[in-house]
Structure formats: structure tokens, C-alpha cells
Design an enzyme around this catalytic site. Structure first.
Site, PDB file in Angstrom:
ATOM      1  CG  HIS A   1      -2.118  -0.833   1.066  1.00  7.32           C
ATOM      2  ND1 HIS A   1      -2.622  -1.620   2.069  1.00  7.32           N
ATOM      3  CD2 HIS A   1      -2.926  -1.009   0.014  1.00  7.32           C
ATOM      4  CE1 HIS A   1      -3.693  -2.247   1.629  1.00  7.32           C
ATOM      5  NE2 HIS A   1      -3.902  -1.893   0.388  1.00  7.32           N
TER       6      HIS A   1
ATOM      7  CG  ASP B   1      -2.543 -16.156 -13.768  1.00  9.62           C
ATOM      8  OD1 ASP B   1      -1.727 -16.640 -12.959  1.00  9.62           O
ATOM      9  OD2 ASP B   1      -3.544 -15.509 -13.415  1.00  9.62           O
TER      10      ASP B   1
HETATM   11  C1  PEP Z   1      -3.218 -11.829 -15.428  1.00 11.89           C
HETATM   12  O1  PEP Z   1      -3.095 -12.999 -15.055  1.00 11.89           O
HETATM   13  O2  PEP Z   1      -2.499 -11.297 -16.296  1.00 11.89           O
HETATM   14  C2  PEP Z   1      -4.265 -10.976 -14.825  1.00 11.89           C
HETATM   15  C3  PEP Z   1      -4.529  -9.778 -15.299  1.00 11.89           C
HETATM   16  O3  PEP Z   1      -4.913 -11.467 -13.745  1.00 11.89           O
HETATM   17  P1  PEP Z   1      -4.297 -11.486 -12.254  1.00 11.89           P
HETATM   18  O4  PEP Z   1      -2.990 -10.741 -12.280  1.00 11.89           O
HETATM   19  O5  PEP Z   1      -5.312 -10.843 -11.394  1.00 11.89           O
HETATM   20  O6  PEP Z   1      -4.152 -12.960 -12.022  1.00 11.89           O
HETATM   21 MG    MG Z   2      -4.679 -13.924 -13.907  1.00 14.44          MG
END
Ligand code: PEP
Ligand code: MG
Length: 581
Positions: free
Chosen positions: A195, A463
């Protein structure tokens, strides 16, 4: 003598100033065994300290200047809630009772337990929430130990133009310190998504975190330079170095005022292609930042944050209020609401959900998999999103899709939610767009099939990279393998963009890569037309877009895609970024 150090830069800009050192973070605590008859007094002492801590936080909340971003009081409220939570108000009491120990030690033990839970979490943002636990516990321990006055009571005159040096800065302290005109700060702990880092970025204060042992090398009143982008620190700089950084500082200020002029200007390339620039948000309060840069809308609303830092789950009505707030405050700009991306390791206390913690939580019951397993949690969210769609353009986005069967189950639940709302005579957009995130390699390879069934696709590179390269995105040991321009990752991104083109389905990107200035031209060359990112990156990305020509970038991007040599790929990308294309 000039000394150079390196930490992690968390907000752009250069600060030059004298150091004010503070001790704000974790304390050294010892255990004392108490005679049984003193235990009730110790418990009373503990509760008294909790009350003082609460009062301190309430005072801080009242003193927050109007100019502060609205999410700041949310930080403080989170800390207040934590003090009321049984994990911090009751469990230490039990520990005092059972171990006959001092309150400071009981808090230390409970802090360790809670920190371990947070450290196991898969999401980097949530993982850094352990810092909140540490900050809250330290506040109470300081009160118990009757330590010197808290940093927020240091007079403003001592802070103006100074660079704060601390072991760590709690967001609640950061709120006050950072509104006293400080030039910058360095902490020994903390991460880029803490934060405090978020606050520093939103206020444009250069900061460096994770500079281990900084307080051993740097001294009170010493002049230092910090570069919030590179993480470089120069202590006791010579005249030549000072001159160099003063120029960098002036150039950066000029660059910032130039960026501000781009607010509200069209996001269009030199060859007149319109590129949509959306923002990622986590809480309704983030809308202030979205408006500050006049984003075209919200491309990713990570709704799981509504479920965190609390002991119960928000029901349909509470979620509806939150989503509607975002939709209404965007005055007609589209809002893409992502359905819950909670994972097996991110269970919310009191949610009633059960499940074992698996050894590979990233591959386990998370996101849409968890939602389909638990319709009682999922369907109220779908209804809340649908109801919010009566107040402005809303899209539903499904995370972590891996096969079409999952998608048809979600579509079926959306139909059921619509049916129920119709019966209740509640308004919603019957033609609401439903899209999916492409963040599993299988989904990228089958992107055409998903595109046939969906209204839009959004590439989640965070991901997608993790799953393509088989590296845990939060494991520091394999972090060096995390590579957005690995040839395999680029091929999957290209497949998704091409699938969108073939089926006439809009494709966006909402992972970190979309806001990373190094990759914008490459992505433009690959044919990406929609980007969603942290609001703080948006104007920088817009500047690059306005200076780019997609027709000239496309052949270079094709060359990158044909290459399997990483060094060559990086060289080609650098060439794209340097040339006047
Ligand atoms: C990703 O995986 O790129 C995404 C935008 O989702 P998060 O980072 O929330 O998993
Ligand atoms: Mg993701």
C-alpha cells in the site's frame, strides 16, 4: 565518500535531499513468563493498548487531507478492522493465558502465524498484505513498550524536502508522512505492490523499497540521491553526480508536464489507428486514479479484493452497490467486471468454504473453477454484476477458462441469474457482453473456439507467462525465468490476437505486460488494439502510441515472432523502441 546502493524502485522520479531516519517497522521482542496471578493484568494491558491503537488510527483518519487519494482512508479502515478482528483481539489473549507470557510476545507469535498464511498466497498483491499485519501488530507493540512517539507525530518542518529512511513504513504512517512534503523515501522492507508503494506512486513521490541494511550504510542528515525508477541510491554524491541527477530531475519534471497534456487527447497512432486504453482497478476507490488520467474505461475490475480483509463474504446487495458505484462514476465509459479470481489458498475467513490447501494452488481450485464448484458464492456475484449493468455499460469477464465446457456452465448460470432477476422485476442489460481471459496456454491455443462463443477476449499475461513457462509467479527462486518475450509466450499472444481478427472478436490485454513501456510497440506491431493497465502507466503508454506507426511496426513484430533466439528478440524489440516508427 560517495557510496552507491541499489534497492527496488517503486515510483518514477529523482529525489535529492537530506536523510531523516525513523524506526517504524518490526521490533525486537523477548518473551517473559508471568506468574499466574498477573495474567489478568497483562490481558487488561493488552486490551488497553488495542484501544489506544484504535484511537491513533481514528485520529489519523480524521487528519487525512482532502487532497489525499480516497483509497487512503480505506488503508486505515482496513487496519482498524484488523484490530477488531478476533485473530488480533482474541487469539493473543488466549496465548497470554496459555503461555503466561507478556502481551508483546503473544502478539509476536500470532503475527508469525498470520504472516505465514499470507506468504503462502498465490497472488503477489495479497502476499504483501502480510505487511498490513506487521504494521498493525507493531503499532500495538510500540504502545505496549511505551516507545517514543510515533513517526506521524514528527513535525512537518522536519520532514519537508527530506528523504525518509526507515526499516518499513506502514500505510497509515505513509499517509501522514507523504503529505508533509517529503522528497522521497527508502525502506529496508516492503514490496512494489505494498500500500505504501501504491500511495507513493499515486502521489508521484520517488521511493525505494527492499534496500536491505540501508540504515547501516546511510546516516541521518547525509545528502543522498534516489532514483525511484532504477532503484539507485547515491549517498554523499560529488558535484559531478549531483549535476547529472539534477538534470535528470529537471528532464523528468518536463516529461511529466508533457504527459499531463495528453490527458483526454485521442489515443491514436501516427497511421491513425485508434487504440483503446483502459485501466485496471481493484476497489471502487481506484476510480479516482482512473479519472485522473481519463482512461477510456475499466478493462479489468479485480472483484476478489471486495472479499479480502474481512471475516464475511459480501452478498449480492453489497456487491451490487460496489459495482454500481464504479459504473455510475464512470459516466458511460465501459466497465469490465471480472468474476471472482479467488484460489484454494485464498480462502476468506468465515466464507463457509472448505477445501484442502493443495501443493500447487496455482493449478488448483481457483477462479472460475472455484466459482463453478460453489454456485452459492458465484451466482449472487453474477446477479450483482447484471444489476449494475442497468446503470451503464458493463461487461462480464471470466478468469482462468481452460475449456469450453467451463464456459458453457458459466453461460448457463448467467442465464439462470437473468431469469431470477426478471422474476424479481429487477433491471439489467439483457445483452450484456461476456468475455473470457486468455491466461492458460490451452485457452490461447484454442482462442478461436473461445472467440466463437464469447463477445471479447482479454489476455492475462501474468498468468499466461506463469503457466507457459511453468514458473510460479510468486516464487523468487524462479523469478529469473519470468519472461514476457519468451518466444512461446509471444506465439500464444499472437495466436490470440489472430483468433480475434479471424472471428471479429475484440482482443484486449490486461496483464502487467500491457502497461510495460518496453513492450507497447511490439504489441502494436502484433496487432493489439486494446490495452488495460494500472492507471499510473496510462499516459506514458499513450505517448508511445501517439509516436508509433503500426504499419511500420508490423513487419518488425513478424521478425520478432519468427525468432527463437532471446538475445535477438530483445535486440529487435529495442530497435523497435528506438526507431522513429
Ligand atoms: C493476469 O493474469 O495477467 C491478470 C490480469 O490477472 P491477475 O494478475 O489478477 O491474475
Ligand atoms: Mg490472472
Amino acid at each position: 565518500m560517495t557510496l552507491s546502493l541499489k534497492g527496488t524502485g517503486i515510483s518514477n522520479g529523482i529525489a535529492i535531499g537530506k536523510i531523516v531516519a525513523m524506526q517504524t517497522g518490526e521490533l525486537e521482542i523477548s518473551e517473559y513468563v508471568l506468574p499466574k496471578h498477573l495474567v489478568p493484568d497483562e490481558i487488561e494491558r493488552f486490551h488497553h493498548a488495542l484501544d489506544i491503537a484504535k484511537q491513533q488510527l481514528k485520529d489519523i483518519n480524521q487528519g487525512i487531507p482532502d487532497s489525499a487519494p480516497s483509497d487512503i482512508s480505506a488503508f486505515i479502515n482496513t487496519h482498524l478492522l484488523m484490530l477488531d478482528d478476533s485473530t488480533l483481539s482474541k487469539v493473543p489473549e488466549q496465548i497470554i493465558n496459555e503461555r503466561q507470557c507478556n502481551a508483546e510476545w503473544a502478539l509476536n507469535m500470532q503475527q508469525k502465524t498470520l504472516v505465514n498464511v499470507f506468504e503462502e498466497m498465490d497472488d503477489p498483491y495479497l502476499r504483501t498484505r502480510k505487511d498490513d499485519v506487521i504494521h498493525v501488530v507493531t503499532r500495538v507493540q510500540r504502545i505496549l513498550l511505551e516507545l517514543e512517539k510515533h513517526p506521524h507525530e514528527i513535525p512537518a518542518s522536519k520532514l519537508r524536502g527530506r528523504i525518509i529512511l526507515a526499516d518499513d513504513i506502514a500505510p497509515s504512517d505513509a499517509v501522514l508522512i507523504m503529505h508533509q512534503g517529503i522528497a522521497g523515501f527508502i525502506t529496508e522492507h516492503g514490496g512494489t505492490t505494498s500500500h505504501t508503494a501504491i500511495l507513493a506512486r499515486s502521489l508521484g513521490i520517488p521511493g525505494i523499497v527492499g534496500l536491505k541494511s540501508a540504515r547501516r550504510y546511510l546516516e541521518e542528515d547525509e545528502t543522498i540521491i534516489i532514483d525511484g525508477e532504477s532503484g539507485d541510491v547515491v549517498a554523499s554524491p560529488d558535484e559531478y553526480t549531483l549535476k547529472h541527477y539534477r538534470k535528470k530531475q529537471r528532464d523528468y519534471k518536463r516529461f511529466l508536464s508533457e504527459l499531463k497534456t495528453l490527458k483526454g487527447k485521442p489515443s491514436r497512432t501516427k497511421d491513425r489507428r485508434n487504440i483503446k486504453l483502459h485501466a485496471n482497478i481493484e476497489l471502487p476507490e481506484d476510480i479516482t486514479a482512473v479519472k485522473r488520467v481519463a482512461a477510456a474505461g475499466v478493462g479489468l475490475y479485480r472483484t476478489e479484493f471486495l472479499f479480502m480483509n474481512r471475516t464475511d463474504s459480501p452478498g449480492e446487495e453489497e456487491q451490487f452497490q460496489a459495482y454500481r458505484k464504479v459504473v455510475k462514476s464512470l459516466n458511460g465509459a465501459p466497465v469490465t467486471i471480472r468474476t471472482l479470481d479467488l484460489g484454494a489458498d485464498k480462502q476468506v475467513d468465515g466464507s463457509g468454504r472448505t477445501g484442502t490447501v493443495t501443493t500447487n494452488p496455482a493449478l488448483g481450485l481457483r477462479a472460475v473453477r472455484l466459482c463453478l464448484r460453489e454456485p452459492a458464492m458465484f451466482v449472487p456475484q453474477l446477479k450483482a454484476i447484471l444489476r449494475a449493468s442497468a446503470y451503464g455499460p458493463v461487461k462480464i469477464m471470466i478468469p482462468m477458462l481452460s475449456n469450453l465446457n467451463e464456459l458453457s456452465q458459466v453461460l448457463q448460470l448467467i442465464d439462470e441469474a437473468k431469469f431470477e432477476l426478471k422474476q424479481r422485476k429487477q433491471k439489467f442489460d439483457n445483452k450484456i457482453a461476456v468475455g473470457g481471459m486468455i491466461e492458460i496456454p490451452a485457452a490461447a491455443i484454442s482462442a478461436s473456439a473461445f472467440a466463437e462463443e464469447l463477445d471479447f477476449l482479454s489476455i492475462g499475461t501474468n498468468d499466461l507467462i506463469q503457466y507457459t513457462l511453468a514458473i510460479d509467479r510468486i516464487d523468487d527462486d524462479v523469478n529469473y525465468l519470468y519472461d514476457p518475450v519468451h518466444p512461446a509466450v509471444l506465439k500464444l499472444i499472437q495466436m490470440t490476437i489472430d483468433a480475434g481478427k479471424k472471428t471479429n472478436t475484440p482482443v484486449s490485454m490486461c496483464g502487467e505486460m500491457a502497461g510495460d513501456v518496453r513492450y507497447i510497440r511490439l504489441l502494436l506491431g502484433m496487432g493489439l488494439k486494446e490495452f488495460s493497465m494500472h492507471p499510473s502507466s496510462l499516459l506514458r503508454v499513450k505517448k508511445i502510441i501517439k509516436e508509433s506507426n503500426t504499419k511500420e511496426l508490423a513487419p518488425l513484430a513478424r521478425r520478432v515472432l519468427r525468432n527463437s533466439n532471446r538475445a535477438k528478440i530483445v535486440e529487435l524489440i529495442e530497435k523497435m523502441n528506438q526507431q522513429n516508427l
